[in-house]
Design an enzyme around this catalytic site. Structure first.
Site, PDB file in Angstrom:
ATOM      1  N   GLY A 107      -6.609   4.552  -8.208  1.00 37.34           N
ATOM      2  CA  GLY A 107      -6.705   4.136  -6.810  1.00 37.34           C
ATOM      3  C   GLY A 107      -7.776   5.104  -6.045  1.00 37.34           C
ATOM      4  O   GLY A 107      -7.501   5.910  -5.193  1.00 37.34           O
ATOM      5  N   SER A 165      -9.653  10.045  -0.574  1.00 34.76           N
ATOM      6  CA  SER A 165      -9.008  11.336  -1.481  1.00 34.76           C
ATOM      7  C   SER A 165      -9.944  11.837  -2.361  1.00 34.76           C
ATOM      8  O   SER A 165      -9.815  13.064  -2.512  1.00 34.76           O
ATOM      9  CB  SER A 165      -7.774  10.767  -2.095  1.00 34.76           C
ATOM     10  N   ASP A 217     -10.538   2.769 -10.552  1.00 36.40           N
ATOM     11  CA  ASP A 217     -10.176   1.727  -9.474  1.00 36.40           C
ATOM     12  C   ASP A 217     -10.891   0.703  -9.843  1.00 36.40           C
ATOM     13  O   ASP A 217     -12.427   0.569 -10.243  1.00 36.40           O
ATOM     14  CB  ASP A 217     -10.560   2.227  -8.082  1.00 36.40           C
ATOM     15  N   GLY A 219      -9.961  -4.573  -4.889  1.00 39.97           N
ATOM     16  CA  GLY A 219      -8.720  -4.467  -3.734  1.00 39.97           C
ATOM     17  C   GLY A 219      -7.357  -5.007  -4.539  1.00 39.97           C
ATOM     18  O   GLY A 219      -7.322  -5.339  -5.593  1.00 39.97           O
ATOM     19  N   SER A 247      -6.983   0.087 -14.308  1.00 30.84           N
ATOM     20  CA  SER A 247      -6.207   1.447 -14.814  1.00 30.84           C
ATOM     21  C   SER A 247      -5.512   1.355 -15.935  1.00 30.84           C
ATOM     22  O   SER A 247      -5.444   2.212 -16.870  1.00 30.84           O
ATOM     23  CB  SER A 247      -5.455   2.175 -13.514  1.00 30.84           C
ATOM     24  N   ASP A 259      -2.135   6.334  -6.966  1.00 31.82           N
ATOM     25  CA  ASP A 259      -2.137   5.625  -5.687  1.00 31.82           C
ATOM     26  C   ASP A 259      -2.737   4.359  -5.705  1.00 31.82           C
ATOM     27  O   ASP A 259      -3.796   4.133  -5.170  1.00 31.82           O
ATOM     28  CB  ASP A 259      -2.843   6.811  -4.679  1.00 31.82           C
ATOM     29  N   HIS A 273       0.570  -0.724  -5.674  1.00 33.90           N
ATOM     30  CA  HIS A 273       1.772  -0.472  -5.161  1.00 33.90           C
ATOM     31  C   HIS A 273       3.007  -1.510  -5.195  1.00 33.90           C
ATOM     32  O   HIS A 273       4.070  -1.141  -4.376  1.00 33.90           O
ATOM     33  CB  HIS A 273       1.527  -0.350  -3.492  1.00 33.90           C
ATOM     34  N   HIS A 312       1.499   8.784  -4.402  1.00 35.32           N
ATOM     35  CA  HIS A 312       1.618   8.763  -2.955  1.00 35.32           C
ATOM     36  C   HIS A 312       2.327   7.427  -2.645  1.00 35.32           C
ATOM     37  O   HIS A 312       2.685   6.376  -3.308  1.00 35.32           O
ATOM     38  CB  HIS A 312      -0.045   8.100  -2.656  1.00 35.32           C
ATOM     39  N   ASP A 313       2.779   7.328  -1.443  1.00 36.82           N
ATOM     40  CA  ASP A 313       3.737   6.100  -0.882  1.00 36.82           C
ATOM     41  C   ASP A 313       5.202   6.169  -1.479  1.00 36.82           C
ATOM     42  O   ASP A 313       5.611   4.989  -1.797  1.00 36.82           O
ATOM     43  CB  ASP A 313       2.851   4.982  -0.913  1.00 36.82           C
TER      44      ASP A 313
HETATM   45 MG    MG Z   1      -1.818   5.098  -0.793  1.00 40.75          MG
END
Ligand code: MG
Length: 193
Positions: free
Chosen positions: A38, A44, A63, A67, A115, A132, A135, A160-161
């Site tokens: 990501g 990052s 990535d 999107g 990925s 990341d 999600h 992350h998240d």
């Molecule tokens: Mg994130």
């Protein structure tokens, strides 16, 4: 423009504490390349690319750059500037422009592909892995299953998240699989093999 200026002005969803924390653990990682799942516009990747330069390694930033569902028109993470002249969502030009502006092209290697496709063929041991990407529940678990096996002993795995339930489940699966909990700041959880 310094890499830090680029990181600070690049579109993305990092908390103020995330960049420094990513960098801290990347610098502490054992030998081996860094991988992030990501990349989006490279926010990052600026933090990790600077750490890669310091350690004389590289960051592979994976990535597909088309999107995710929440970045589509009308959704909460949509930014109109990510739609290219051809009308297609594409963050790769933004990513490359930002990494070049940051002076990090020698240390940040973009891989524009899903990925899990790259993961099927990946064979290189990883010192630092930052997840990341997708999600959603199945997407993040697929990333974990494809990539975490490549993290070497002493290597880091960061999610992350993790406050999103499905991502928390994947992070817990990592602990069940033998990763040690190191810390969590905001939504960034740090684990170590
Ligand atoms: Mg994130």
């Amino acid at each position: 423009m310094s890499w830090r200026d680029v990181a600070d002005t690049t579109q993305g969803w990092l908390h103020d504490t995330d960049g420094p924390l990513l960098q801290q653990y990347a610098l502490d990682a054992p030998e081996g390349p860094f991988v992030e799942i990501g990349g989006y516009c490279g926010k990052s990747a600026c933090w990790l690319g600077d750490a890669a330069r310091t350690k004389d390694t590289v960051l592979f930033s994976i990535d597909w750059h088309r999107g995710s569902p929440e970045m589509a028109v009308g959704r909460e993470c949509h930014h109109p500037e990510m739609i290219g002249a051809d009308g297609v969502f594409d963050t790769l030009p933004h990513f490359r422009r930002n990494i070049r502006a940051a002076g990090l092209e020698d240390w940040v290697i973009p891989i524009a592909a899903a990925s899990t496709v790259v993961g099927r063929y990946w064979q290189t041991p990883i010192g630092f892995l930052f997840i990341d990407g997708a999600h959603d529940d199945t997407g993040v678990m697929a990333d974990y299953r494809h990539w975490a096996p490549h993290v070497i002993p002493g290597g880091y795995l960061l999610f992350h998240d993790v406050t999103i339930p499905g991502i928390g489940v994947a992070a817990q699966a990592a602990v069940d699989d033998g990763f040690d909990y190191v810390t969590q700041v905001e939504s960034l959880r740090v684990l170590r093999r």
